[in-house]
Enzyme design. Sequence first.
Site, PDB file in Angstrom:
ATOM      1  N   CYS A  95       0.827  -1.193   0.000  1.00 20.65           N
ATOM      2  CA  CYS A  95       0.000   0.000   0.000  1.00 20.65           C
ATOM      3  C   CYS A  95       0.859   1.238   0.000  1.00 20.65           C
ATOM      4  O   CYS A  95       1.261   1.751  -1.004  1.00 20.65           O
ATOM      5  CB  CYS A  95      -0.958   0.018   1.195  1.00 20.65           C
ATOM      6  SG  CYS A  95      -1.960   1.521   1.300  1.00 20.65           S
ATOM      7  N   CYS A  96       1.206   1.675   1.162  1.00 25.83           N
ATOM      8  CA  CYS A  96       1.723   3.021   1.351  1.00 25.83           C
ATOM      9  C   CYS A  96       3.065   2.993   2.054  1.00 25.83           C
ATOM     10  O   CYS A  96       4.099   3.273   1.471  1.00 25.83           O
ATOM     11  CB  CYS A  96       0.721   3.822   2.169  1.00 25.83           C
ATOM     12  SG  CYS A  96      -0.977   3.366   1.836  1.00 25.83           S
TER      13      CYS A  96
END
Length: 787
Positions: free
Chosen positions: A416-417
């Site tokens: 994701c991040c």
Amino acid sequence: MKTEVTENIFEQAWDGFKGTNWRDKASVTRFVQENYKPYDGDESFLAGPTERTLKVKKIIEDTKNHYEEVGFPFDTDRVTSIDKIPAGYIDANDKELELIYGMQNSELFRLNFMPRGGLRVAEKILTEHGLSVDPGLHDVLSQTMTSVNDGIFRAYTSAIRKARHAHTVTGLPDAYSRGRIIGVYARLALYGADYLMKEKAKEWDAITEINDDNIRLKEEINMQYQALQEVVNFGALYGLDVSRPAMNVKEAIQWVNIAYMAVCRVINGAATSLGRVPIVLDIFAERDLARGTFTEQEIQEFVDDFILKLRTMKFARAAAYDELYSGDPTFITTSMAGMGNDGRHRVTKMDYRFLNTLDTIGNAPEPNLTVLWDSKLPYSFKRYSMSMSHKHSSIQYEGVETMAKDGYGEMSCISCCVSPLDPENEEGRHNLQYFGARVNVLKAMLTGLNGGYDDVHKDYKVFDIEPVRDEILDYDTVMENFDKSLNWLTDTYVDAMNIIHYMTDKYNYEAVQMAFLPTKVRANMGFGICGFANTVDSLSAIKYAKVKTLRDENGYIYDYEVEGDFPRYGEDDDRADDIAKLVMKMYHEKLASHKLYKNAEATVSLLTITSNVAYSKQTGNSPVHKGVFLNEDGTVNKSKLEFFSPGANPSNKAKGGWLQNLRSLAKLEFKDANDGISLTTQVSPRALGKTRDEQVDNLVQILDGYFTPGALINGTEFAGQHVNLNVMDLKDVYDKIMRGEDVIVRISGYCVNTKYLTPEQKQELTERVFHEVLSNDDEEVMHTSNI
């Protein structure tokens, strides 16, 4: 045509590759260790785009622009599938235009219908776009299918429902798919599906003891086996035989794309990350270059075509989802560089090629390019990365040494991040993540002070707790109350997460992603925090200043007055930063004390995506910020609203330069937030030096300092974990952002084109601190002797 996968096929595919410990048991990690070549040179070898590449790019961009005007096409009469949806092409009239095949649907930017997460949600998305599902399909699904959403709400407790209604525990993956699982998609390239299927069958046979856990595991292995067959069928739609291993770098890229797009056809998780792919592809590329199979220009063209394919990936999303994850991110996070356990860096030519796509096919939010940073990386690569960030503001950086301390190995990647994972970790840690979004810790604290009554809707009782009745708040009393509020919050959060992930495995198991992972895995359960900086600053104000409560006739606190000064998190003041560390420790220890689904490990992230705006609109006044309040007619008044800072960012009210911010974040204990500590920073080029060369060199030095233990704060082992780096002046981009022009920036954990943000999100972005000085201390030095 399917090839019989014989020993001769493997000998041919693996010819020239070193080592044996990766041959008899699937392990891309071991293969890489035996075969990769660290690259110490610079970017001078890179090739530019071809005319064919630019033609493909134009078709993609023109098609997307067209659909943004008239509306995207949706599937309304078929449920998505890996192999039942026909092959799709960039240009159906010129299929030979493409070099790398495999798309999410049968038509460019046609959006798949994915009801298994929740039928009502999937149908609502269609309704929001003026469409409706085929009535016959609706009848079949509503009568025969139980969705994840159905299962979750059958099991949700009254405490969870109250917390969701109050927006204290909200935004969870109970109405959208969880995401955050990363398959090792290079396994398909290295081994082929036939090998992987035989390995899964052997592991299924080896489970002889029949108990609850093993029954479920046997079923899951069976589902993984079936998914691999569907991947083979998917490849066959394009005339590709992915049952065998790839023979060269073009096929390796092609096989990875088939594996990844198979996932994207059936799984619309909140993050669908790519993983540690470049280093594996580089091994194939180096072999082909040595053999003269392909030229550098051809290899760059394959990479460009692959990246263009990734940029076509798009999911149908609900409006409520877009409030949390604005800009339509898909989080195709691609990790590169890093260090090996043997002391060799892991920079390869393929890392350069992936970063080079920002120039060859243009800047874009996807894929989410992520450099695993260490001061020992070659200076030429660090400088190239910083020069690309200076130009594009679309790369994020993660600190290898910080993550390694908590068991993230040499083939770790980012999901994701900012969340590290180690998919093939042989010690059974960090293999995947059970995603949990985040909860509003500030709101929980404010609600606790009011005796469990919501901080905005004063008549709504969320949980039972004695209120704090003091007019002037006492720090010890508030902390005792906050501790009890955190008990309620973490108990409720864990219950929700255990239910969500049990039901996801039951009704929408991600078999195709799990098929590219080891069979026996252990997950991180990712818990998050929103409102962190304001929570810390509020506690600091209570401890070091004088905070008076303003109450109505019933004793309900509706606002606060602060007299005196107090330190804020982000100012490199230990008084505030120690409170920040304490809040993290309390939160993590309470979560870790619970029994988690499938014996998952509790991890915590300081990450908000764009949900900091949504959470701000659901929170009342605190001692350090203005929130929302109710009008007499019961509507929410946002006229004085001050937005939360994103992720682990300090408040915009914190004094000091960029280096003070970095120091405060570096003090946070990664063991208490080992799902990621996200810092999004905007720094003016003028703050970095007079010339571009000086600015780039200073960026290298600053990141070396932030990610090297003790370099920013002498005599300590403190170091950072993540930086979203934007090099820009607000005055240069403000008007463009507000007019809705294309401006690519990094926000909390991902990259976004600001034209897709809401007006409120644009406002919040432009209100962030754009550092025009590195430090408010003229004598500022980094302890570079520690680097």
